[in-house]
Design an enzyme around this catalytic site. Structure first.
Site, mmCIF file in Angstrom:
data_model
loop_
_atom_site.group_PDB
_atom_site.id
_atom_site.type_symbol
_atom_site.label_atom_id
_atom_site.label_comp_id
_atom_site.label_asym_id
_atom_site.label_seq_id
_atom_site.Cartn_x
_atom_site.Cartn_y
_atom_site.Cartn_z
ATOM 1 N N GLU A 21 78.553 56.669 -29.337
ATOM 2 C CA GLU A 21 78.311 57.745 -30.316
ATOM 3 C C GLU A 21 79.142 59.011 -30.069
ATOM 4 O OE1 GLU A 21 76.219 55.323 -30.387
ATOM 5 O OE2 GLU A 21 75.378 55.363 -32.396
ATOM 6 N N TYR B 221 79.470 60.665 -27.161
ATOM 7 C CA TYR B 221 78.963 61.526 -26.093
ATOM 8 C C TYR B 221 79.859 61.418 -24.852
ATOM 9 C CZ TYR B 221 74.724 62.132 -28.928
ATOM 10 O OH TYR B 221 73.835 62.450 -29.939
ATOM 11 N N ARG C 130 74.706 51.138 -23.398
ATOM 12 C CA ARG C 130 75.019 51.236 -24.837
ATOM 13 C C ARG C 130 76.516 51.451 -24.967
ATOM 14 N NH1 ARG C 130 71.867 53.995 -29.104
ATOM 15 N NH2 ARG C 130 72.945 53.472 -31.031
ATOM 16 N N HIS D 91 79.608 60.403 -33.660
ATOM 17 C CA HIS D 91 78.928 61.278 -34.625
ATOM 18 C C HIS D 91 79.910 61.976 -35.561
ATOM 19 C CE1 HIS D 91 74.970 60.516 -33.366
ATOM 20 N NE2 HIS D 91 75.043 61.141 -32.209
ATOM 21 N N GLN E 87 65.364 61.370 -44.429
ATOM 22 C CA GLN E 87 64.802 62.646 -44.876
ATOM 23 C C GLN E 87 63.772 63.265 -43.936
ATOM 24 O OE1 GLN E 87 64.896 61.370 -49.328
ATOM 25 N NE2 GLN E 87 63.910 63.347 -49.239
#
Ligand code: NAP
Ligand code: SF4
Length: 678
Positions: free
Chosen positions: A167, A169, A217, A255, A342
């Site tokens: 992601e 990081y 991961r 991201h 949401q």
């Protein structure tokens, strides 16, 4: 009865421990981590999911030191005192026959604070903080911090850890030259760049011994330019296995990537092909992830050999009992995650506690358990209107023991959901309606469709209380020409499937204006291989993985079905109030289809040639074949006055109470709370 999802329920033997099924609840930051009383709330949250039957849980990311914080004062694990606080969580999971790993996440240059660090001093495009480059001794200290965090996790009772290596990081930042310009042993060749994660895994394994789960991961597809190449991904997977990892989980996209990876518009299981590429390269279980939200899809992926295990995160917010229902062949009763973000991610990005649009109980288990304990007398309730508010109220009130009759003038339940489900990228609303329909049936709600409610009907049913959830009506335009035949309300367009011409003007750029543009431009997603291929091509994902990051050099540029102009009166960015984590996707989709977005104007009149607008004092015609009005809604609540006059106790909820800024999240939440208070 024969079990429908056989593959999903095959145990996974890790040698020293066995996972009871092939589903891992993926890491989610919920915001409970930083809340007052957060450890007890997390214990209730994770305990309920363990009770629901998931094989292995991974917690939200926990920083191994303060420079690894995601944001100031977010959760970190650096002391025995804090480790002991975690015991309440691990105990709740173990008492419910579950297993739980703590995710160690160092946010690197994504850390939203001035102390963030990275392999090199290069700012990320999504943060305003420039990181400090770690010195060589700083890298070694960070590795020791990962090990300390893992040891403390063991002290806190965790069955293992997940090392967050994807992601975008910190670990990911070491792996690619785009963010790693180092000249020491942690930079340069790939062997050097992957040294950081390998040393972390090796050191944790050495320190904690064999009987401790280590999940890594791994970013299998970065979806950013100059990302890892496929041979690098394979090399890392093999080295990580050698270093002592038990399970490799899949990471999809940094991201900062501009490819949707988890929104509703992503077809189900659209990225499992990435994990499939790695199958056979290592001898430990591979977990696949992203937009897998039904047991049918999860089972199919394993059956087809695309992965050994499935990670689902948000589906466990939507339904803690997902696995038990699947096991009992009751997948029809699962409250399905619709991928809207949401109430989960959008909340977290706004520093609010996560919950779930379709399940307001999520992350509020302690509060709802208290509400449940209150004594209540069973009442005869009449609910008028079977939209999101009416459905949610009826489902919860009937579960709590009330005798509920739900009436709607339409021939099907759903209200505005029936419009939303027709929009490309909102197909998952079909699942929400299926869930409600099943729940109402199981809870013996008396559902009466094609029934107009008036005072006579109410009096003949003689309820103790009436719930008015009659929803909204579209706001009409009040300008000259608004009654011409080529002017259509969004409601008529969607409910009557009206065909429109090539050139379309949409008045109003709220959620519905954007939805209408998508409806006119794209077909609904059917969850098949073709849809996945076209989604990936459309967003420039290279499934042949020729370049690092797996992005195509040129993107799809097919001509759009309609030439659309989307308008709003206010100045500023159109769609500014759309979801924090999904608004950019809606804007990018429309932009790719050539939609013109114009704000800061007023509407003068409509003629058969088109719409006359005034921008900065200048009148001009926007020629078009049709004008679709998406100018918001007004409450529909005329029943209230006659109930009040007849002294019949009533409550008004959802759009019928307040149409402005109402969405399904607010309607369902309000309805659920009312069910507890009646
Ligand atoms: P909305 O978000 O309030 O937008 C209404 C639009 O109509 C605005 O662009 C507004 O802009 C315009 N408008 C208001 N009064 C007008 C008037 N008298 N004449 C002309 N234009 C007028 O409402 P919505 O689009 O109907 O959506 C309803 C609710 O559902 C919202 O809460 C929305 O968030 C939610 N929803 C969300 C999504 C999503 O997040 N993807 C999708 C669908 C619906 P100007 O006043 O600047 O012209
Ligand atoms: Fe899924 Fe939406 Fe609930 Fe998040 S809020 S878990 S995306 S249904």
């Amino acid at each position: 009865m024969e079990q429908s999802f056989k593959k999903l329920f095959q145990p996974v033997d890790l040698g020293f421990t066995v996972l009871k099924n092939r589903v891992l609840m993926g890491s989610m930051h919920t915001g409970l981590e930083e809340e007052k009383g957060g450890y007890d709330k997390m214990a209730a949250f994770y305990g309920e999911r363990a009770k629901g039957g998931v094989g292995l849980i991974v917690t939200g990311g926990v920083a191994p030191n303060f420079s690894g914080w995601v944001s100031p004062f977010s959760i970190k694990l650096t002391s025995k005192r804090v480790a002991r606080k975690h015991k309440v969580i691990t105990k709740a999971v173990h008492e419910n026959d579950g297993k739980i790993c703590l995710q160690i996440l160092h946010s690197g240059r994504y850390g939203y604070h001035p102390f963030c660090v990275a392999p090199s001093k290069i700012k990320s495009p999504i943060s305003r903080f420039t990181p400090r480059a770690l010195s060589t001794s700083g890298v070694k200290k960070t590795i020791r911090d990962f090990v300390r965090c893992a040891k403390l996790a063991q002290l806190g009772g965790y069955d293992g850890v997940e090392i967050m290596g994807s992601e975008g990081y910190l670990i990911n930042e070491f792996l690619v030259t785009k963010t790693n310009k180092r000249t020491d042993e942690y930079g340069g060749s790939y062997e050097n760049r992957m040294r950081f994660p390998i040393e972390i895994v090796k050191a944790i394994r050495e320190e904690l011994g064999e009987n401790f789960i280590i999940i890594y991961r791994l970013s299998m597809i970065d979806l950013v330019d100059e990302g890892s190449t496929w041979p690098e991904v394979v090399t890392l997977a093999k080295e990580i296995e050698k270093a002592g990892t038990n399970i490799i989980n899949t990471g999809i996209g940094w991201h900062e990537a501009r490819v949707p990876t988890i929104a509703t518009s992503v077809p189900r299981g659209a990225f499992s092909w990435v994990t499939e590429r790695l199958m056979g390269e290592v001898n430990i279980p591979l977990v696949t992830t992203n937009r897998i939200n039904t047991p049918e899809k999860a089972n199919e992926i394993i059956e087809n050999g695309h992965a050994d295990m499935i990670s689902m995160a948000r589906p466990f917010l939507a339904d803690a009992d997902f696995m038990n229902k699947a096991k009992d062949n009751k997948s029809n009763e699962i409250n399905t995650c619709i991928g809207c973000n949401q109430a989960c991610l959008d909340h977290v990005f706004k520093q609010q506690t996560a919950s779930c649009l379709v399940n307001p109980r999520a992350c509020r288990e302690v509060e709802f358990d208290e509400l449940e304990k209150k004594s209540r007398k069973s009442k005869k309730l009449l609910v008028v209107g079977a939209g999101p508010a009416g459905l949610a109220f009826s489902a919860e009130a009937s579960r709590l023991g009330h005798d509920v009759t739900l009436v709607d003038k339409s021939s099907e339940i759903g209200g505005q959901f029936n419009l939303a489900k027709k929009v490309a990228g909102k197909e998952e609303f079909h699942e929400t309606l299926r869930y409600f329909s099943e729940t109402l049936k199981n809870n013996k709600v008396d559902v009466r469709l094609n029934t107009q409610v008036d005072l006579d009907l109410v009096q003949s049913l003689n309820p103790d209380e009436v719930i008015i959830s009659t929803g909204v009506v579209p706001r009409q335009l009040k300008i000259e020409g608004a009654d011409l035949p080529h002017v259509i309300s969004y409601y008529d367009l969607l409910s009557k499937d009206i065909k429109v011409g090539k050139n379309v003007v949409i008045i109003g750029a709220g959620g519905i204006g954007f939805d209408v543009a998508e409806y006119l431009l794209h077909d609904p997603i059917s969850y098949n291989e073709e849809s996945t291929k076209s989604f990936l091509k459309n967003w420039g994902v290279d499934t042949s993985y020729k370049n690092g990051g797996a992005l195509l050099k040129s993107k799809d540029s097919s001509s759009p079905r309609h030439h659309i102009t989307l308008l709003q009166r206010k100045e500023g960015k159109l769609g500014a109030n759309l979801g924090k984590t999904t608004g950019w996707i809606h804007r990018a989709t429309l932009k790719k289809s050539g939609v013109k977005m114009i704000g800061g104007l007023s509407y003068e009149k409509i003629t058969k040639e088109g719409l006359w607008v005034n921008k900065k004092g200048k009148s001009e015609l926007i020629p078009c074949d049709n004008i679709i009005v998406c100018a918001g809604q007004l409450p529909l609540n005329n029943l209230k006055t006659c109930l009040d006059e007849a002294h019949i106790k009533n409550h008004i909820i959802g759009g019928a109470r307040k149409a402005a800024e109402l969405d399904a999240k607010a309607a369902i939440e309000e309805a659920t709370y009312l069910a507890f208070s009646i």
